[in-house]
Enzyme design. Structure first.
Site, short mmCIF file in Angstrom:
data_model
loop_
_atom_site.label_atom_id
_atom_site.label_comp_id
_atom_site.label_asym_id
_atom_site.label_seq_id
_atom_site.Cartn_x
_atom_site.Cartn_y
_atom_site.Cartn_z
N ASN A 8 0.91 -1.28 -0.10
CA ASN A 8 -0.12 -0.10 0.00
C ASN A 8 0.97 1.23 -0.01
O ASN A 8 1.71 1.38 1.13
CB ASN A 8 -0.81 0.11 1.36
CG ASN A 8 -1.80 1.32 1.44
OD1 ASN A 8 -1.85 2.05 0.76
ND2 ASN A 8 -2.03 1.49 2.73
N LYS A 10 0.01 4.24 0.07
CA LYS A 10 -0.68 5.50 0.27
C LYS A 10 -0.48 6.60 -0.35
O LYS A 10 -0.55 6.53 -1.40
CB LYS A 10 -0.26 5.56 1.78
CG LYS A 10 -0.14 4.56 2.70
CD LYS A 10 0.23 4.48 4.19
CE LYS A 10 0.38 3.21 5.05
NZ LYS A 10 0.27 3.48 6.30
N HIS A 92 -9.18 0.70 5.44
CA HIS A 92 -8.00 0.81 6.05
C HIS A 92 -8.06 1.84 7.26
O HIS A 92 -8.74 2.83 7.18
CB HIS A 92 -6.85 1.68 5.20
CG HIS A 92 -5.56 1.52 5.50
ND1 HIS A 92 -4.99 2.48 6.31
CD2 HIS A 92 -4.51 0.83 5.51
CE1 HIS A 92 -3.81 2.12 6.65
NE2 HIS A 92 -3.38 1.15 5.98
N GLU A 94 -6.54 4.27 8.40
CA GLU A 94 -6.08 5.75 8.03
C GLU A 94 -7.47 6.26 7.75
O GLU A 94 -7.64 7.39 7.88
CB GLU A 94 -4.94 5.92 7.16
CG GLU A 94 -3.71 5.68 8.09
CD GLU A 94 -2.65 5.25 7.19
OE1 GLU A 94 -2.59 5.30 5.77
OE2 GLU A 94 -1.58 4.67 7.59
N GLU A 162 -4.62 -5.61 10.79
CA GLU A 162 -3.49 -4.55 10.96
C GLU A 162 -3.90 -3.93 12.42
O GLU A 162 -4.54 -2.89 12.44
CB GLU A 162 -3.73 -3.56 9.81
CG GLU A 162 -3.63 -4.14 8.54
CD GLU A 162 -3.20 -2.97 7.43
OE1 GLU A 162 -1.94 -3.13 6.90
OE2 GLU A 162 -3.61 -1.90 7.29
N GLY A 168 3.21 1.89 10.85
CA GLY A 168 4.09 2.95 10.44
C GLY A 168 4.77 3.17 11.72
O GLY A 168 5.41 4.28 11.69
N SER A 207 3.98 -2.53 10.16
CA SER A 207 5.72 -2.42 10.22
C SER A 207 6.25 -4.05 9.82
O SER A 207 6.98 -4.30 10.34
CB SER A 207 5.95 -2.36 11.72
OG SER A 207 5.54 -0.87 12.14
#
Ligand code: PEP
Length: 247
Positions: A8, A10, A92, A94, A162, A168, A207
């Site tokens: 991904n 992003k 996701h 985010e 996730e 991240g 990660s």
């Protein structure tokens, strides 16, 4: 089941970044696992052209639940198909955070993607506060019930676990924690969609990097990875693909 290494990008990448795809394909013309990259929408059609006839598949990072209409800035699942996508990430963390997407909205997007012929890569995961409170499995169970379309099959669904706090951050759950959640996800998915759940690829994300990929891929019910930062560089993503090919 064939495993899946998904990347991904992003909101990263411009035309220059496509050279990473060329490098990746030169290094791994026929890996022993499936390979997917989800670039920003601006690069999707060009990446799909580069990927044509190769082992790489290309996906979107989000889609609208409706097929067309007055939704400025949004992209429909059919448009992603038209641009050359085979998959789309939905839900996701985010997007759940930045755009306040609910489970119901994620389910509607996943269903729209599947109707358009895409594989929906549905993301779920607990926040750090939820893990600290001991409610990880409750959260995951509710997200599966709320975000996964009932008629999903092994062919049109990928589920990515996730943990939000691992995305991240360089931090990952322990191997035992990943094993616990993935076994739970398989069981809950079976309760939701039946026997098809056995063939749905369950990805771990958060990660993942070349140095920890092999031990994560050895965990039961981990059928691949959804990779953010480390998918931007062919050398790192390639190393993760190789680790998955050996798992
Ligand atoms: C992600 O964005 O889905 C992700 C897992 O990111 P990272 O690999 O950078 O933690």
């Amino acid at each position: 089941m064939r495993k899946l290494a998904a990347g991904n990008w992003k909101m990263n990448g411009t035309s220059d970044s496509l050279s990473e795809v060329v490098t990746l394909l030169a290094a791994l013309p026929s890996p022993a696992c499936d390979m997917l990259l989800c670039p920003p929408a601006t690069l999707l059609a060009r990446m799909a052209q580069l990927a044509q006839g190769t082992a790489l598949q290309v996906g979107g990072q989000d889609c609208h639940a409706h097929a067309a209409g007055a939704h400025t800035g949004d992209i429909s699942a059919a448009m992603l198909v038209d641009a050359g996508a085979s998959h789309v990430i939905v839900g996701h963390s985010e997007r759940r955070t930045d755009h306040h997407e609910t489970d119901a909205q994620v389910l509607a997007k996943a269903a729209a993607a599947q109707v358009a012929g895409l594989v929906a890569v549905v993301c779920i995961g607990e926040t750090e506060a939820q893990r600290d409170a001991g409610s990880t499995l409750d959260v995951i169970g509710a997200q599966i019930a709320g975000s996964v379309p009932e008629g999903s099959t092994a062919a049109n669904l990928v589920l990515a676990y996730e943990p939000v706090w691992a995305i991240g951050t360089g931090r990952t759950p322990t191997i035992a924690e990943i094993a616990e959640v993935h076994a739970f996800v398989r069981a809950r998915l079976t309760a939701r969609i039946g026997a098809q759940a056995a063939g749905v690829r369950l990805l771990y994300g958060g990660s993942v990097k070349p140095s920890n990929a092999a031990e994560i891929f050895a965990v039961p019910h981990v059928d691949g990875a959804l990779v953010g930062g480390a998918s931007l560089k062919a050398v790192d993503f390639g190393a993760i693909v190789k680790a998955l090919s050996l798992a």
